[in-house]
Design a protein around this motif. Structure first.
Motif, PDB file in Angstrom:
ATOM      1  N   GLN A 143      44.605  34.264  48.417  1.00 42.09           N
ATOM      2  CA  GLN A 143      46.004  34.671  48.469  1.00 42.09           C
ATOM      3  C   GLN A 143      46.188  35.828  47.490  1.00 42.09           C
ATOM      4  O   GLN A 143      46.274  35.628  46.287  1.00 42.09           O
ATOM      5  N   PHE A 144      46.206  37.052  48.004  1.00 39.06           N
ATOM      6  CA  PHE A 144      46.309  38.217  47.136  1.00 39.06           C
ATOM      7  C   PHE A 144      47.708  38.292  46.509  1.00 39.06           C
ATOM      8  O   PHE A 144      48.707  37.925  47.140  1.00 39.06           O
ATOM      9  N   PRO A 145      47.782  38.772  45.259  1.00 39.88           N
ATOM     10  CA  PRO A 145      49.081  38.849  44.576  1.00 39.88           C
ATOM     11  C   PRO A 145      50.002  39.875  45.214  1.00 39.88           C
ATOM     12  O   PRO A 145      49.559  40.856  45.805  1.00 39.88           O
ATOM     13  N   LYS A 146      51.285  39.630  45.071  1.00 41.88           N
ATOM     14  CA  LYS A 146      52.299  40.543  45.603  1.00 41.88           C
ATOM     15  C   LYS A 146      53.074  41.142  44.441  1.00 41.88           C
ATOM     16  O   LYS A 146      53.582  40.428  43.587  1.00 41.88           O
TER      17      LYS A 146
ATOM     18  N   THR B 264      48.329  32.969  39.714  1.00 44.60           N
ATOM     19  CA  THR B 264      48.715  34.285  39.213  1.00 44.60           C
ATOM     20  C   THR B 264      47.548  35.067  38.604  1.00 44.60           C
ATOM     21  O   THR B 264      47.237  36.177  39.028  1.00 44.60           O
ATOM     22  N   ILE B 265      46.902  34.478  37.621  1.00 46.36           N
ATOM     23  CA  ILE B 265      45.868  35.206  36.876  1.00 46.36           C
ATOM     24  C   ILE B 265      44.590  35.352  37.699  1.00 46.36           C
ATOM     25  O   ILE B 265      44.008  36.439  37.779  1.00 46.36           O
ATOM     26  N   PHE B 266      44.152  34.261  38.342  1.00 46.98           N
ATOM     27  CA  PHE B 266      42.879  34.284  39.080  1.00 46.98           C
ATOM     28  C   PHE B 266      42.848  35.349  40.175  1.00 46.98           C
ATOM     29  O   PHE B 266      41.876  36.105  40.290  1.00 46.98           O
TER      30      PHE B 266
ATOM     31  N   CYS C 137      40.670  40.620  42.078  1.00 46.64           N
ATOM     32  CA  CYS C 137      40.901  42.002  42.520  1.00 46.64           C
ATOM     33  C   CYS C 137      40.210  43.011  41.605  1.00 46.64           C
ATOM     34  O   CYS C 137      39.679  44.018  42.077  1.00 46.64           O
ATOM     35  N   ILE C 138      40.224  42.743  40.309  1.00 47.44           N
ATOM     36  CA  ILE C 138      39.553  43.646  39.364  1.00 47.44           C
ATOM     37  C   ILE C 138      38.041  43.627  39.584  1.00 47.44           C
ATOM     38  O   ILE C 138      37.388  44.672  39.614  1.00 47.44           O
ATOM     39  N   VAL C 139      37.483  42.425  39.769  1.00 51.52           N
ATOM     40  CA  VAL C 139      36.033  42.308  40.017  1.00 51.52           C
ATOM     41  C   VAL C 139      35.669  42.999  41.328  1.00 51.52           C
ATOM     42  O   VAL C 139      34.667  43.735  41.406  1.00 51.52           O
ATOM     43  N   LEU C 140      36.463  42.776  42.372  1.00 52.61           N
ATOM     44  CA  LEU C 140      36.208  43.430  43.656  1.00 52.61           C
ATOM     45  C   LEU C 140      36.255  44.950  43.516  1.00 52.61           C
ATOM     46  O   LEU C 140      35.455  45.666  44.120  1.00 52.61           O
ATOM     47  N   SER C 141      37.192  45.432  42.717  1.00 52.70           N
ATOM     48  CA  SER C 141      37.358  46.879  42.546  1.00 52.70           C
ATOM     49  C   SER C 141      36.140  47.494  41.876  1.00 52.70           C
ATOM     50  O   SER C 141      35.636  48.531  42.316  1.00 52.70           O
ATOM     51  N   ALA C 142      35.665  46.865  40.798  1.00 53.28           N
ATOM     52  CA  ALA C 142      34.484  47.385  40.105  1.00 53.28           C
ATOM     53  C   ALA C 142      33.254  47.297  41.003  1.00 53.28           C
ATOM     54  O   ALA C 142      32.423  48.222  41.044  1.00 53.28           O
TER      55      ALA C 142
END
Length: 520
Positions: free
Chosen positions: A119-122, A6-8, A13-18
Motif C-alpha cells: 500500500q503505497f503512501p499518499k 506510515t513509516i514502512f 520507496c526509498i530502498v526501491l529508489s536507490a
C-alpha cells in the motif's frame, strides 16, 4: 501499527529508489534517489501508476546484467544490441556469473509482489510537494546561476536526473548517434583513399598485419610478465615497442582509428575517415590486399571493421553471417593458417598486404583456447587468459614459419586492439574505459632481415597509426606527421596523449585515468 502503515511504505520507496538507480547503471546520487522516491509516493498509490512503475522496475531488472558491466545506455550497448544475433546473445549470457542470471528473475518476482501487495503512501501536503519541485529544479538552477555562457535549449532536460527519464533519453540519443554514424560510414565507404601518395618503395615482398584481441601488454612475458607465454616473440622479434596507447577500449571504437585516418575536431572530438584506411592506401599503392578474419562478418548489420575489410581485394572469414556465437565454437585463429598458406602458394608479382584479424583473447577466455590450459595461476579465468596469449604467440610463430616455407621476404607487425581491466576482485578481466591498462597494448615487429633485437620504451598514440603502418609498407603519403617523416627508431616520445571511450567521440586525457596493476 504506525510503523507498518506510515513509516514502512516510505522506507520501501526509498530502498526501491536507490535500487532502481543502481539497476539502470547510473551513479547513486541524492537527487536521482529523491526524484524516484517522490514519483513513487505521488503516483504509485493509483492503480495505473502501480502498473506503469511495476513494468518499469521489471525493465530495470532485465537491463541489470548489461548495466553491471557496461553502465547506462550508450552507443556501445546499442551497437551490441543491433549487431548481435541469437548465437552471440547465447554466448553473452553464458559468460555472465550465475548470480547475474538469477538476480533479474529474483528482482522481477520481488517487484511483482511489491507493486501488487504494498500500500503505497499518499501525499497531499502542499509543502512537501513544493519541496519535491525544489529538488527537481535544484541542479539545473544551480548550474544556470554559475554559468555565463549561452546554454543549449536542452539544458534543463540534460540536467533532470530522474532515472527513468535519463534511461529513455540516453536510449534515444544513443540510437540516434549510432544510426547517424553508421549512415556516415556507409557514405564514406563509397569512396577510395583520398590521401595523396608521393612514392612507393616496399622493402619486402609480403607484409602481414596481425591484429590481436583484448591483450594488455603486462600479461605478456615480452613485456616482463613472469609467466613465459610469449617465448617466440621474446627470442625472434626484431623490435618490441613498449608504450603504444590504443585509441579506445573496445574493438569497434579502436581498430578504425588504428588503421584509418583520424580527423580531430578542435582537439576535443575525433572521428574516422574510414575510406582512408590501410587497405585502401595499399590498393592505391599497387599492393595486392587480403583480409583474413576470425572475428566474423555480420551481414546486413556489419560494424565498422568489416566495412574497412571490404576494401580488400580478397577476403576470408571463418564465420559467415555471425560474429562469435555457438556456431563459431571450435573455430580458432589457427583456421586462418590454411588460407594464408594458399595465398602464399600463389605467384604474385606485386607486393602483398595480408591483414589477419584474430579472436585472440576475447572474453570468455577459456572458450578461446584450442588446446589445454598451459599456465596455472590459481584462477581459472586468468589462467585461460594467459594461455590464450601463449596460443597467439604460437600463431605468430606458425605464420612466420609459413612465410619462411614459401621463401617469402616478409615483415610482420602484431598489435592488440585494446586491453582489459580486472573485475570481480581480480578473478576476471573485462572491457573498462576507466583504466589506463585498457589502452596499454603490445606492438611487436618481425622481419626476415632481422639481425639483432631492439627494444624501444616510448609512449606513442594509436591515433594516426595508419601513417606509421603506411611508412612501414614503404608508402610515402603526402602528410606531415612524425609517423610518416621518421623511421621507427626515430619516432619520439609523445606527450599529452588522449584517448576516447566507447560511448562517444569525445577525447580524454590518458594520464587522468586510473591504474589497474597486474597482481599476478
Amino acid at each position: 501499527m504506525l510503523f507498518k502503515k506510515t513509516i514502512f511504505p516510505h522506507l520501501v520507496c526509498i530502498v526501491l529508489s536507490a535500487l532502481l538507480v543502481y539497476l539502470l547503471g547510473y551513479p547513486l546520487r541524492v537527487d536521482r534517489i529523491l526524484l524516484t522516491y517522490f514519483s513513487l509516493i505521488f503516483f504509485a498509490h493509483f492503480t495505473p501508476g502501480k502498473f506503469i512503475f511495476g513494468f518499469l522496475f521489471i525493465l530495470a531488472a532485465i537491463y541489470f546484467p548489461t548495466s553491471y558491466y557496461y553502465g547506462s545506455p550508450n552507443v556501445a550497448v546499442i551497437s551490441a544490441l543491433l549487431e548481435t544475433n541469437l548465437d552471440e546473445s547465447s554466448e553473452y549470457f553464458s559468460q555472465l556469473p550465475p548470480l547475474l542470471l538469477v538476480a533479474p528473475i529474483f528482482l522481477i518476482l520481488v517487484f511483482i509482489f511489491t507493486f501488487t501487495k504494498l500500500q503505497f503512501p499518499k501525499i497531499n501536503n502542499k509543502y512537501f510537494i513544493l519541496f519535491a519541485l525544489a529538488v527537481c529544479l535544484y541542479k539545473p538552477v544551480k548550474i544556470l546561476c554559475k554559468s555565463n555562457a549561452n546554454l543549449p535549449p536542452t539544458f534543463v532536460i540534460d540536467n533532470f536526473k530522474y532515472p527513468f527519464f535519463e534511461f529513455f533519453t540516453d536510449l534515444y540519443t544513443s540510437i540516434k548517434i549510432y544510426t547517424t554514424e553508421k549512415q556516415e560510414q556507409l557514405e564514406q565507404i563509397k569512396y577510395a583513399n583520398t590521401i595523396p601518395i608521393n612514392s612507393v618503395s616496399p622493402k619486402h615482398k609480403t607484409y602481414v598485419i596481425m591484429i590481436g584481441e583484448s591483450v594488455r601488454k603486462d600479461y605478456m612475458s615480452a613485456y616482463g610478465f613472469k609467466y613465459d607465454n610469449t617465448p617466440f616473440a621474446n627470442h625472434n622479434a626484431s623490435l618490441i615497442w613498449d608504450g603504444l596507447i590504443a585509441p579506445a577500449p573496445n574493438t569497434q571504437s579502436s581498430i578504425p582509428h588504428f588503421i584509418s585516418q583520424s580527423v580531430f575536431i578542435d582537439d576535443k572530438k575525433v572521428t574516422t575517415q574510414i575510406n582512408n584506411n590501410i587497405i585502401s592506401i595499399a590498393n592505391a599503392a599497387g599492393f595486392e590486399t587480403y583480409w583474413l578474419s576470425n572475428q566474423g562478418r555480420l551481414g546486413k548489420m556489419e560494424i565498422t571493421v568489416p566495412r574497412i575489410a571490404a576494401y580488400s581485394k580478397h577476403s576470408f572469414y571463418t564465420k559467415k553471417g555471425e560474429y562469435n556465437g555457438k556456431n563459431s565454437r571450435g573455430k580458432h585463429d589457427t583456421l586462418l593458417l590454411p588460407e594464408l598458406d594458399t595465398i602464399l602458394s600463389t605467384e604474385q608479382t606485386r607486393p602483398r598486404l595480408i591483414v589477419m584479424h584474430l579472436i585472440g583473447s576475447h572474453p570468455h577466455f577459456c572458450k578461446r583456447l584450442e588446446f589445454d590450459v598451459q599456465f596455472n595461476l590459481n584462477n581459472k579465468n586468468i589462467s585461460c587468459y594467459v594461455s590464450s596469449i601463449k596460443e597467439t604467440d604460437d600463431l605468430i610463430k606458425a605464420t612466420i614459419e609459413s612465410l619462411q616455407k614459401h621463401h617469402e621476404d616478409y615483415a610482420l607487425v602484431y598489435f592488440s586492439d585494446h586491453g582489459l581491466a580486472h573485475t570481480d576482485n581480480y578473478q576476471d578481466l573485462r572491457h573498462n574505459a576507466s583504466y589506463q591498462n585498457s589502452y596499454q597494448v603490445p606492438l611487436i615487429f618481425f622481419d626476415s632481415n632481422r639481425t639483432q633485437q631492439q627494444r624501444i620504451n616510448r609512449t606513442i598514440s594509436g591515433f594516426q597509426f595508419v601513417y606509421l603502418l603506411s611508412h612501414w609498407l614503404g608508402i610515402e603519403l603526402d602528410v606531415k606527421h612524425d609517423y610518416m617523416q621518421n623511421e621507427l627508431m626515430d619516432i619520439s616520445e609523445q606527450n599529452d596523449i588522449k584517448i576516447k571511450d566507447w560511448q562517444s567521440n569525445e577525447l580524454y586525457q590518458f594520464d587522468n585515468l586510473k591504474k589497474d596493476p597486474n597482481p599476478y
